[in-house]
Write a protein that holds these residues in place. Structure first.
Motif, PDB file in Angstrom:
ATOM      1  N   GLU A 197     107.550  86.203  50.865  1.00  0.00           N
ATOM      2  CA  GLU A 197     106.239  86.607  51.363  1.00  0.00           C
ATOM      3  C   GLU A 197     105.201  86.436  50.244  1.00  0.00           C
ATOM      4  O   GLU A 197     105.427  86.865  49.122  1.00  0.00           O
ATOM      5  N   ILE A 198     104.079  85.780  50.581  1.00  0.00           N
ATOM      6  CA  ILE A 198     103.016  85.608  49.571  1.00  0.00           C
ATOM      7  C   ILE A 198     101.936  86.652  49.827  1.00  0.00           C
ATOM      8  O   ILE A 198     101.464  86.793  50.959  1.00  0.00           O
ATOM      9  N   LEU A 199     101.569  87.389  48.787  1.00  0.00           N
ATOM     10  CA  LEU A 199     100.511  88.392  48.934  1.00  0.00           C
ATOM     11  C   LEU A 199      99.500  88.228  47.816  1.00  0.00           C
ATOM     12  O   LEU A 199      99.880  88.031  46.662  1.00  0.00           O
ATOM     13  N   GLU A 200      98.225  88.291  48.186  1.00  0.00           N
ATOM     14  CA  GLU A 200      97.190  88.171  47.153  1.00  0.00           C
ATOM     15  C   GLU A 200      96.946  89.539  46.518  1.00  0.00           C
ATOM     16  O   GLU A 200      96.989  90.563  47.208  1.00  0.00           O
ATOM     17  N   VAL A 201      96.732  89.558  45.210  1.00  0.00           N
ATOM     18  CA  VAL A 201      96.383  90.808  44.511  1.00  0.00           C
ATOM     19  C   VAL A 201      95.058  90.613  43.783  1.00  0.00           C
ATOM     20  O   VAL A 201      94.571  89.492  43.646  1.00  0.00           O
ATOM     21  N   GLU A 202      94.499  91.735  43.311  1.00  0.00           N
ATOM     22  CA  GLU A 202      93.140  91.710  42.753  1.00  0.00           C
ATOM     23  C   GLU A 202      93.045  90.993  41.415  1.00  0.00           C
ATOM     24  O   GLU A 202      92.013  90.397  41.095  1.00  0.00           O
ATOM     25  N   SER A 203      94.091  91.081  40.609  1.00  0.00           N
ATOM     26  CA  SER A 203      93.949  90.534  39.260  1.00  0.00           C
ATOM     27  C   SER A 203      95.297  90.058  38.727  1.00  0.00           C
ATOM     28  O   SER A 203      96.347  90.403  39.270  1.00  0.00           O
ATOM     29  N   GLU A 204      95.206  89.301  37.627  1.00  0.00           N
ATOM     30  CA  GLU A 204      96.436  88.830  36.996  1.00  0.00           C
ATOM     31  C   GLU A 204      97.248  90.020  36.489  1.00  0.00           C
ATOM     32  O   GLU A 204      98.469  90.046  36.582  1.00  0.00           O
ATOM     33  N   GLN A 205      96.531  90.996  35.962  1.00  0.00           N
ATOM     34  CA  GLN A 205      97.183  92.204  35.436  1.00  0.00           C
ATOM     35  C   GLN A 205      98.001  92.888  36.527  1.00  0.00           C
ATOM     36  O   GLN A 205      99.146  93.283  36.339  1.00  0.00           O
ATOM     37  N   ARG A 206      97.399  92.945  37.727  1.00  0.00           N
ATOM     38  CA  ARG A 206      98.077  93.583  38.861  1.00  0.00           C
ATOM     39  C   ARG A 206      99.307  92.754  39.263  1.00  0.00           C
ATOM     40  O   ARG A 206     100.353  93.292  39.578  1.00  0.00           O
ATOM     41  N   ALA A 207      99.153  91.422  39.226  1.00  0.00           N
ATOM     42  CA  ALA A 207     100.266  90.531  39.593  1.00  0.00           C
ATOM     43  C   ALA A 207     101.449  90.776  38.655  1.00  0.00           C
ATOM     44  O   ALA A 207     102.595  90.911  39.093  1.00  0.00           O
ATOM     45  N   ARG A 208     101.139  90.870  37.351  1.00  0.00           N
ATOM     46  CA  ARG A 208     102.211  91.099  36.361  1.00  0.00           C
ATOM     47  C   ARG A 208     102.897  92.424  36.627  1.00  0.00           C
ATOM     48  O   ARG A 208     104.116  92.547  36.565  1.00  0.00           O
ATOM     49  N   GLU A 209     102.087  93.411  36.961  1.00  0.00           N
ATOM     50  CA  GLU A 209     102.588  94.756  37.230  1.00  0.00           C
ATOM     51  C   GLU A 209     103.577  94.737  38.409  1.00  0.00           C
ATOM     52  O   GLU A 209     104.657  95.294  38.338  1.00  0.00           O
ATOM     53  N   VAL A 210     103.173  94.009  39.477  1.00  0.00           N
ATOM     54  CA  VAL A 210     104.012  93.940  40.682  1.00  0.00           C
ATOM     55  C   VAL A 210     105.337  93.243  40.358  1.00  0.00           C
ATOM     56  O   VAL A 210     106.415  93.708  40.720  1.00  0.00           O
ATOM     57  N   VAL A 211     105.217  92.117  39.655  1.00  0.00           N
ATOM     58  CA  VAL A 211     106.411  91.340  39.326  1.00  0.00           C
ATOM     59  C   VAL A 211     107.357  92.175  38.461  1.00  0.00           C
ATOM     60  O   VAL A 211     108.573  92.186  38.674  1.00  0.00           O
ATOM     61  N   GLU A 212     106.774  92.884  37.509  1.00  0.00           N
ATOM     62  CA  GLU A 212     107.585  93.736  36.622  1.00  0.00           C
ATOM     63  C   GLU A 212     108.302  94.826  37.418  1.00  0.00           C
ATOM     64  O   GLU A 212     109.475  95.097  37.219  1.00  0.00           O
ATOM     65  N   TRP A 213     107.553  95.430  38.319  1.00  0.00           N
ATOM     66  CA  TRP A 213     108.127  96.491  39.148  1.00  0.00           C
ATOM     67  C   TRP A 213     109.292  95.953  39.987  1.00  0.00           C
ATOM     68  O   TRP A 213     110.352  96.558  40.073  1.00  0.00           O
ATOM     69  N   ARG A 214     109.069  94.766  40.573  1.00  0.00           N
ATOM     70  CA  ARG A 214     110.116  94.186  41.422  1.00  0.00           C
ATOM     71  C   ARG A 214     111.370  93.861  40.609  1.00  0.00           C
ATOM     72  O   ARG A 214     112.480  94.054  41.074  1.00  0.00           O
ATOM     73  N   ALA A 215     111.143  93.369  39.388  1.00  0.00           N
ATOM     74  CA  ALA A 215     112.289  93.058  38.529  1.00  0.00           C
ATOM     75  C   ALA A 215     113.034  94.355  38.190  1.00  0.00           C
ATOM     76  O   ALA A 215     114.271  94.397  38.171  1.00  0.00           O
ATOM     77  N   TYR A 216     112.263  95.411  37.965  1.00  0.00           N
ATOM     78  CA  TYR A 216     112.858  96.712  37.636  1.00  0.00           C
ATOM     79  C   TYR A 216     113.701  97.227  38.813  1.00  0.00           C
ATOM     80  O   TYR A 216     114.835  97.650  38.652  1.00  0.00           O
TER      81      TYR A 216
END
Ligand SMILES: Nc1nc2c(ncn2[C@@H]2O[C@H](COP(=O)(O)OP(=O)(O)OP(=O)(O)O)[C@@H](O)[C@H]2O)c(=O)[nH]1
Length: 749
Positions: free
Chosen positions: A453-472
């Protein structure tokens, strides 16, 4: 209690320790060691304490496995006192057992220490949480049902963690809560459904499905070709997993051309179904086949409407009417038969009736009132992903909500992208892609998977945060799965241990031993003929003892044998009683050695052994028996060659001399260390390579042939092989000596 035994166990090695020390060793040996020692000594643990001294050596030799052992040692008053000191003053259990003379009041006032526990803790983590050392955890788990070898980094199950805390007189609390507070959920999700007022019509997204060879690929190719011919672009069509077809009327259809079932099912499984309509291709001459039915079932389950493309109608044997009748059996009722499913007769190969098929699709789409929200954050689905040589990681995607533009920041699975470029299936750049549009996206940091699923986020910082959370989250899930596997394994181990215990419960230790040895028969002695094949060094043993206790102790010590790679130890036979002719027969058959502890061998037996060159070794002191056994094992090991460097020299210059008709290379050297001795072996080293090993043919100091040259002296030497010396080469002089290997097993004596 047998005083001879006590002497044998207690008196020997010099390091004397107290019972407290014994109990420390006890935890290493799962609590049974002390009890095992007591059994071997025919006393109980409390009596051991009275001896005040036992040797660590003795204890470390004690059995690691007493399958039928009831782990609780005898609860004499003395022993209880020992346990009480061991578990610390705050131990509830220990306190209870202190006897009626003491009142529990002072302990009740004491606030119990709180320990933060987690699902997955190692012994040392738990010790840390308890503010104790690892020994404390081991000791806390003594006399529990736990029967696994624990190391400081061994994982403990929840049950044991709690048990250890409780047994330490502490209380636990789960650390989970504070942890989840620390890691707040940072994921991103699809937005709530849009306001119907903002929705606009969007093209249908169509998947083509059907049985093998019924013409799916041909139909897709033909549809794509009509488009390429019709479009002005005329570029080279690229396979991106989807393409757009525009009808002369201006209506558009997005076709997915990923292999039908796989794409459809995997996307559905992820709950990201992108298909609005299924075109079911059925070959008119073949009719409904297995995968036709499967395709129908997939569509029906996903509640996606069907249009039937009766294909290969150009063929003479085509029977489109039969096809439609066959479909009835699967609840696909075509319009001609009174239903609402459109069926179009086509020839994918010849491109016939494709426009009708497209029009039928558009008509159905209108009926479905397909709408999308072109505003707000983008949502979509990855169709395909690949690493393009020029563009790097790219994905093709179907946009489902919002309008994708350059610069948007997207997250898909554990990958994120700042969109660099958008392309269509013709490789032409696109400015934007709205709902139902197939688009190629570049700018991904890593490749997401198809169906993600592709989802747009507000910023690169937010994207990194999401990816990190998912990896966690993924890591947590993986750890939980690992933990479950570990726990299952531990449980399995425990169950089989308990089962064995129950099965053998009615037997004496001697009978149990027999059963275990029988079960391990493959490891037991091989006859000499079999041995010749196996090439392994072995020492077969026949062991006789004066009583059960001594025999058991010897067998237990033998269980610690861990030098199989040097020499196998095989127990051919063991028993209580004097050495008999039968023992000799076994020793002869297996080329073994007979060991007797506190037993006799009659004159006749000794004579017979002598005649047959059999070795019978009688001992009355246990450590001497094991010293003897170690020597016996050692004597069987082959000698090893040990190298001793005598001197080192460096080549300074090279020259040639003529010997008879032969030219011989000579190295002019200086001895840097030790001495060069002509009689010894030499090695020539260049850089890291050994170029030669052998003997010298000449060694000269000035013009004199010499046997040795010492440090600081210069010499000329030639080798027994023609080698081109180079200045800087190293010459090493060494001797080889044979060395007797020693058995690495240390029974502790
Ligand atoms: N005569 C005729 N042959 C067709 C038609 N459509 C496809 N074929 C032939 O049927 C064969 C199979 O066609 P494909 O398009 O590969 O079939 P498919 O369903 O994609 O097959 P898979 O990818 O294996 O599932 C090919 O030899 C095509 O040339 C048609 O309309 N008429």
């Amino acid at each position: 209690m047998n005083p001879t035994w006590i002497r044998q166990w207690v008196e020997y090695p010099p390091a004397m320790i107290t019972v407290k020390a014994l109990l420390r060793v006890e935890r290493v040996l799962r609590s049974r060691a002390a009890v095992g020692l007591a059994r071997a000594l025919r006393c109980d643990v409390a009596h051991l304490a009275q001896c005040r001294a036992v040797t660590t050596r003795c204890v470390s030799l004690l059995p690691l496995h007493y399958p039928n052992w009831t782990c609780s040692p005898p609860h004499t008053r003395h022993h209880t006192r020992l346990l009480a000191t061991k578990h610390g003053k705050s131990s509830g259990k220990s306190q209870d057992k202190k006897g009626p003379g003491r009142t529990p009041k002072p302990q009740q006032k004491q606030e119990k220490q709180e320990v933060e526990i987690k699902q997955r803790m190692t012994v040392s983590e738990l010790a840390q949480a308890m503010k104790k050392d690892v020994d404390h955890v081991y000791e806390a788990l003594l006399n529990t049902s736990m029967d696994l070898d624990l190391e400081p980094d061994s994982l403990l199950t929840e049950e044991w963690i709690k048990d250890a805390v409780k047994r330490s007189g502490m209380k636990y609390k789960w650390a989970k809560l504070s942890e989840s507070k620390v890691r707040e959920n940072k994921d991103v999700e699809r937005q709530p459904p849009p306001d119907p007022a903002v929705l606009v019509s969007r093209p249908p997204v169509v998947t083509i499905m059907g049985h093998v060879d019924h013409g799916k690929t041909t139909l897709l190719d033909s549809l794509r070709k009509t488009q390429v011919a019709a479009s002005e672009a005329g570029g080279i069509t690229q396979h991106i997993g989807a393409f757009l077809v525009q009808l002369p009327s201006g209506e558009k259809i997005t076709f997915l051309d990923t292999p039908g079932h796989a794409a459809f099912s995997s996307m559905r499984a992820r709950g990201t179904l992108v298909t609005d309509i299924v075109i079911l291709v059925v070959a008119a001459e073949d009719g409904v086949m297995k995968q036709t039915v499967e395709s129908i079932q997939h569509s029906q389950k996903a509640k996606v409407p069907i249009i039937v493309a009766v294909n290969k109608c150009d063929k003479l044997e085509a029977e489109p009417v039969r096809v439609k009748q066959e479909l009835l059996a699967h609840d696909v009722v075509c319009e001609e038969l009174g239903g609402d499913v459109q069926a179009v007769h086509v020839s994918a190969l010849k491109g016939e009736n494709l426009l009708e098929l497209a029009e039928a699709t558009v008509a159905l789409a209108e009926l479905l009132e397909l709408k999308g929200d072109p505003k707000g954050l983008v949502e979509g689905t990855v169709i395909e992903s690949l690493t393009d040589k020029g563009k790097g990681p790219v994905t093709s995607a179907i946009i489902q909500r919002g309008t994708l533009r350059k610069g948007s920041v997207l997250v898909a699975g554990k990958a994120w992208a700042k969109v660099r470029f958008l392309f269509d299936e013709n490789g032409l750049p696109m400015k934007e892609a709205g709902p139902s549009v197939a688009v190629v996206i570049s700018g991904w940091k890593e490749l997401p998977s198809a169906g993600e699923e592709i989802l747009e986020v507000e910023s690169e910082q937010r994207a990194r945060e999401v990816v990190e959370w998912r990896a966690y989250v993924e890591e947590q899930e993986r750890q939980n799965q690992d933990l479950q596997v570990i726990q299952a394994k531990q449980q399995e181990h425990l169950d089989s241990y308990r089962k064995e215990k129950e099965e053998l419960a009615h037997l004496t230790w001697y009978q149990r031993r027999r059963v275990r040895y029988k079960a391990d028969k493959h490891r037991m002695a091989m006859r000499p003929s079999e041995k010749a094949e196996s090439q392994e060094l072995t020492l077969p043993l026949i062991i006789k003892g004066d009583m059960d206790g001594s025999l058991e102790a010897i067998l237990d010590i033998l269980e610690t044998y861990d030098a199989d790679e040097q020499c196998h130890l095989e127990i051919v036979h063991f028993g209580v009683g004097d050495i008999s002719e039968n023992d000799l027969n076994l020793a002869e058959t297996f080329s073994g050695t007979v060991y007797g502890f506190n037993v006799k061998a009659s004159k006749a037996v000794l004579q017979s052994a002598g005649k047959r060159s059999l070795s019978v070794k009688l001992h009355s002191v246990i450590y001497k028996l094991f010293d003897d056994l170690k020597d016996e094992l050692t004597s069987r090991l082959p000698h090893t060659l040990e190298e001793n460097v005598i001197g080192e020299a460096s080549v300074l210059a090279t020259f040639e001399v003529t010997e008879g008709k032969r030219k011989v290379g000579v190295a002019g050297c200086r001895v840097l260390r030790g001495q060069l001795d002509r009689r010894m072996k030499f090695r020539l080293i260049r850089g890291r390579d050994v170029l030669w090993e052998g003997s010298l043919t000449t060694l000269k100091h000035h013009k004199d042939a010499v046997t040795t040259v010492k440090t600081g002296m210069e010499c000329g030497l030639s080798l027994d092989q023609d080698i081109d010396f180079r200045p800087g080469d190293e010459i090493v002089c060494y001797e080889e000596t044979e060395k007797q290997q020693k058995i690495s097993w240390d029974p502790g004596f």
